[in-house]
Write a protein that holds these residues in place. Structure first.
Motif, PDB file in Angstrom:
ATOM      1  N   ARG A   1       1.104  -1.109  -0.234  1.00 21.91           N
ATOM      2  CA  ARG A   1       0.814   0.015  -0.177  1.00 21.91           C
ATOM      3  C   ARG A   1       0.803   1.455   0.013  1.00 21.91           C
ATOM      4  O   ARG A   1       0.441   2.297  -1.262  1.00 21.91           O
ATOM      5  CB  ARG A   1      -0.914  -0.180   0.897  1.00 21.91           C
ATOM      6  N   ILE A   2       2.261   0.839   0.494  1.00 19.07           N
ATOM      7  CA  ILE A   2       2.678   1.919   0.955  1.00 19.07           C
ATOM      8  C   ILE A   2       3.463   2.551  -0.602  1.00 19.07           C
ATOM      9  O   ILE A   2       3.158   3.862  -1.252  1.00 19.07           O
ATOM     10  CB  ILE A   2       4.076   2.063   2.025  1.00 19.07           C
ATOM     11  N   LEU A   3       4.009   1.633  -1.682  1.00 20.02           N
ATOM     12  CA  LEU A   3       4.540   1.815  -2.162  1.00 20.02           C
ATOM     13  C   LEU A   3       3.365   1.969  -3.496  1.00 20.02           C
ATOM     14  O   LEU A   3       3.520   3.243  -3.951  1.00 20.02           O
ATOM     15  CB  LEU A   3       5.037  -0.073  -3.008  1.00 20.02           C
ATOM     16  N   LEU A   4       2.210   1.614  -3.854  1.00 17.17           N
ATOM     17  CA  LEU A   4       1.555   2.386  -4.122  1.00 17.17           C
ATOM     18  C   LEU A   4       0.459   3.764  -4.448  1.00 17.17           C
ATOM     19  O   LEU A   4       0.635   4.858  -5.216  1.00 17.17           O
ATOM     20  CB  LEU A   4      -0.117   1.090  -4.105  1.00 17.17           C
ATOM     21  N   THR A   5       1.081   4.031  -3.238  1.00 16.72           N
ATOM     22  CA  THR A   5       0.511   5.347  -2.182  1.00 16.72           C
ATOM     23  C   THR A   5       1.018   6.159  -3.053  1.00 16.72           C
ATOM     24  O   THR A   5       1.096   7.336  -3.609  1.00 16.72           O
ATOM     25  CB  THR A   5      -0.025   5.252  -0.913  1.00 16.72           C
ATOM     26  N   GLY A   6       2.587   5.872  -2.468  1.00 15.66           N
ATOM     27  CA  GLY A   6       3.333   6.647  -3.365  1.00 15.66           C
ATOM     28  C   GLY A   6       3.926   7.085  -4.714  1.00 15.66           C
ATOM     29  O   GLY A   6       4.306   8.714  -4.661  1.00 15.66           O
ATOM     30  N   VAL A   7       4.208   5.995  -5.397  1.00 18.26           N
ATOM     31  CA  VAL A   7       4.275   6.000  -6.415  1.00 18.26           C
ATOM     32  C   VAL A   7       2.673   7.375  -7.298  1.00 18.26           C
ATOM     33  O   VAL A   7       2.923   8.244  -7.721  1.00 18.26           O
ATOM     34  CB  VAL A   7       3.963   4.580  -7.604  1.00 18.26           C
ATOM     35  N   VAL A   8       1.258   7.307  -6.345  1.00 18.06           N
ATOM     36  CA  VAL A   8      -0.359   8.039  -7.168  1.00 18.06           C
ATOM     37  C   VAL A   8       0.574   9.488  -6.538  1.00 18.06           C
ATOM     38  O   VAL A   8       0.366  10.240  -6.943  1.00 18.06           O
ATOM     39  CB  VAL A   8      -0.902   7.010  -6.391  1.00 18.06           C
ATOM     40  N   PHE A   9       1.124   9.713  -5.395  1.00 15.19           N
ATOM     41  CA  PHE A   9       1.134  10.472  -4.845  1.00 15.19           C
ATOM     42  C   PHE A   9       2.240  11.109  -5.597  1.00 15.19           C
ATOM     43  O   PHE A   9       1.806  12.573  -6.039  1.00 15.19           O
ATOM     44  CB  PHE A   9       1.926  10.398  -3.637  1.00 15.19           C
ATOM     45  N   GLY A  10       3.437  10.687  -6.136  1.00 14.51           N
ATOM     46  CA  GLY A  10       4.096  11.323  -6.716  1.00 14.51           C
ATOM     47  C   GLY A  10       3.271  11.849  -7.980  1.00 14.51           C
ATOM     48  O   GLY A  10       3.950  12.737  -9.255  1.00 14.51           O
ATOM     49  N   ILE A  11       3.116  10.657  -8.762  1.00 18.47           N
ATOM     50  CA  ILE A  11       1.759  11.269 -10.327  1.00 18.47           C
ATOM     51  C   ILE A  11       1.672  12.733  -9.812  1.00 18.47           C
ATOM     52  O   ILE A  11       1.009  13.387 -10.467  1.00 18.47           O
ATOM     53  CB  ILE A  11       1.710  10.228 -10.599  1.00 18.47           C
ATOM     54  N   ALA A  12       0.289  12.751  -8.978  1.00 19.67           N
ATOM     55  CA  ALA A  12      -0.940  13.414  -8.237  1.00 19.67           C
ATOM     56  C   ALA A  12       0.419  14.678  -7.764  1.00 19.67           C
ATOM     57  O   ALA A  12      -0.469  15.310  -9.036  1.00 19.67           O
ATOM     58  CB  ALA A  12      -1.303  13.448  -7.294  1.00 19.67           C
ATOM     59  N   ILE A  13       1.858  15.533  -7.469  1.00 20.92           N
ATOM     60  CA  ILE A  13       2.374  16.041  -7.982  1.00 20.92           C
ATOM     61  C   ILE A  13       2.609  16.821  -9.030  1.00 20.92           C
ATOM     62  O   ILE A  13       2.647  17.795  -9.112  1.00 20.92           O
ATOM     63  CB  ILE A  13       3.127  16.310  -6.346  1.00 20.92           C
ATOM     64  N   GLU A  14       2.624  15.743 -10.325  1.00 18.97           N
ATOM     65  CA  GLU A  14       3.055  16.157 -11.412  1.00 18.97           C
ATOM     66  C   GLU A  14       1.995  16.704 -11.827  1.00 18.97           C
ATOM     67  O   GLU A  14       1.732  18.240 -12.473  1.00 18.97           O
ATOM     68  CB  GLU A  14       3.993  15.551 -12.034  1.00 18.97           C
ATOM     69  N   VAL A  15       1.168  15.983 -11.394  1.00 19.01           N
ATOM     70  CA  VAL A  15      -0.284  16.434 -12.285  1.00 19.01           C
ATOM     71  C   VAL A  15      -1.017  17.914 -11.838  1.00 19.01           C
ATOM     72  O   VAL A  15      -1.050  18.938 -12.750  1.00 19.01           O
ATOM     73  CB  VAL A  15      -1.554  15.531 -12.194  1.00 19.01           C
ATOM     74  N   ALA A  16      -0.531  18.205 -10.769  1.00 14.78           N
ATOM     75  CA  ALA A  16      -0.937  19.036  -9.595  1.00 14.78           C
ATOM     76  C   ALA A  16       0.204  20.129 -10.954  1.00 14.78           C
ATOM     77  O   ALA A  16      -0.700  22.040 -10.570  1.00 14.78           O
ATOM     78  CB  ALA A  16      -0.635  19.199  -8.195  1.00 14.78           C
ATOM     79  N   GLN A  17       1.574  19.997 -10.486  1.00 11.79           N
ATOM     80  CA  GLN A  17       2.631  20.797 -11.062  1.00 11.79           C
ATOM     81  C   GLN A  17       2.030  21.620 -12.264  1.00 11.79           C
ATOM     82  O   GLN A  17       2.519  23.067 -12.783  1.00 11.79           O
ATOM     83  CB  GLN A  17       4.277  20.603 -10.578  1.00 11.79           C
ATOM     84  N   GLY A  18       1.984  20.645 -13.344  1.00 15.54           N
ATOM     85  CA  GLY A  18       1.261  21.142 -14.653  1.00 15.54           C
ATOM     86  C   GLY A  18      -0.234  21.148 -14.911  1.00 15.54           C
ATOM     87  O   GLY A  18       0.002  22.115 -15.961  1.00 15.54           O
ATOM     88  N   THR A  19      -0.997  21.063 -14.075  1.00 15.44           N
ATOM     89  CA  THR A  19      -1.910  21.874 -13.540  1.00 15.44           C
ATOM     90  C   THR A  19      -2.869  23.239 -13.007  1.00 15.44           C
ATOM     91  O   THR A  19      -3.112  23.655 -13.379  1.00 15.44           O
ATOM     92  CB  THR A  19      -2.742  21.150 -13.378  1.00 15.44           C
ATOM     93  N   LEU A  20      -2.383  23.186 -12.176  1.00 16.26           N
ATOM     94  CA  LEU A  20      -1.737  24.275 -11.006  1.00 16.26           C
ATOM     95  C   LEU A  20      -1.803  25.566 -11.321  1.00 16.26           C
ATOM     96  O   LEU A  20       0.271  25.166 -11.845  1.00 16.26           O
ATOM     97  CB  LEU A  20      -2.183  24.062  -9.170  1.00 16.26           C
TER      98      LEU A  20
END
Length: 113
Positions: free
Chosen positions: A59-78
């Protein structure tokens, strides 16, 4: 401070650090330095969450990967004057894998009890 609170605080610090408006950041010419920072931030994420919840490394691995992707999406859209970078997300994932791996080794006795 409990392990869970420290892990949450670190996770919030990652969000803040990654979403600071781009014009407020110093100019760094070394591309690999940026990736090293991403790896180290997410090594900390993996380690701290493994300390807080050693029984759920998947769960920590999956959450960390999704978290990293979400941050990149936020950087690209906000409107924070930051740009999304797939290589940052890859560096984040590498960091989580390292952090969880080291955490499993360091905290193995915690999950066995």
């Amino acid at each position: 401070m409990t392990a869970r609170r420290l892990a949450i605080l670190w996770s919030v610090a990652i969000v803040v650090a990654c979403l600071v408006p781009g014009q407020g950041l110093p100019s760094v010419q070394i591309v690999s330095f940026d990736k090293l920072i991403h790896v180290l931030l997410f090594v900390g994420f993996g380690l701290l969450w493994m300390r807080a919840a050693p029984g759920v490394p998947g769960r920590i691995l999956l959450t960390g990967v999704v978290f990293g992707i979400a941050i990149e999406v936020a950087q690209g859209t906000l409107p924070v004057h930051r740009s999304a970078d797939v290589f940052d997300a890859i560096a984040d994932a590498i960091g989580v894998v390292i952090g969880v791996g080291v955490g499993r080794w360091l905290f193995a006795s915690d999950s066995a009890t």
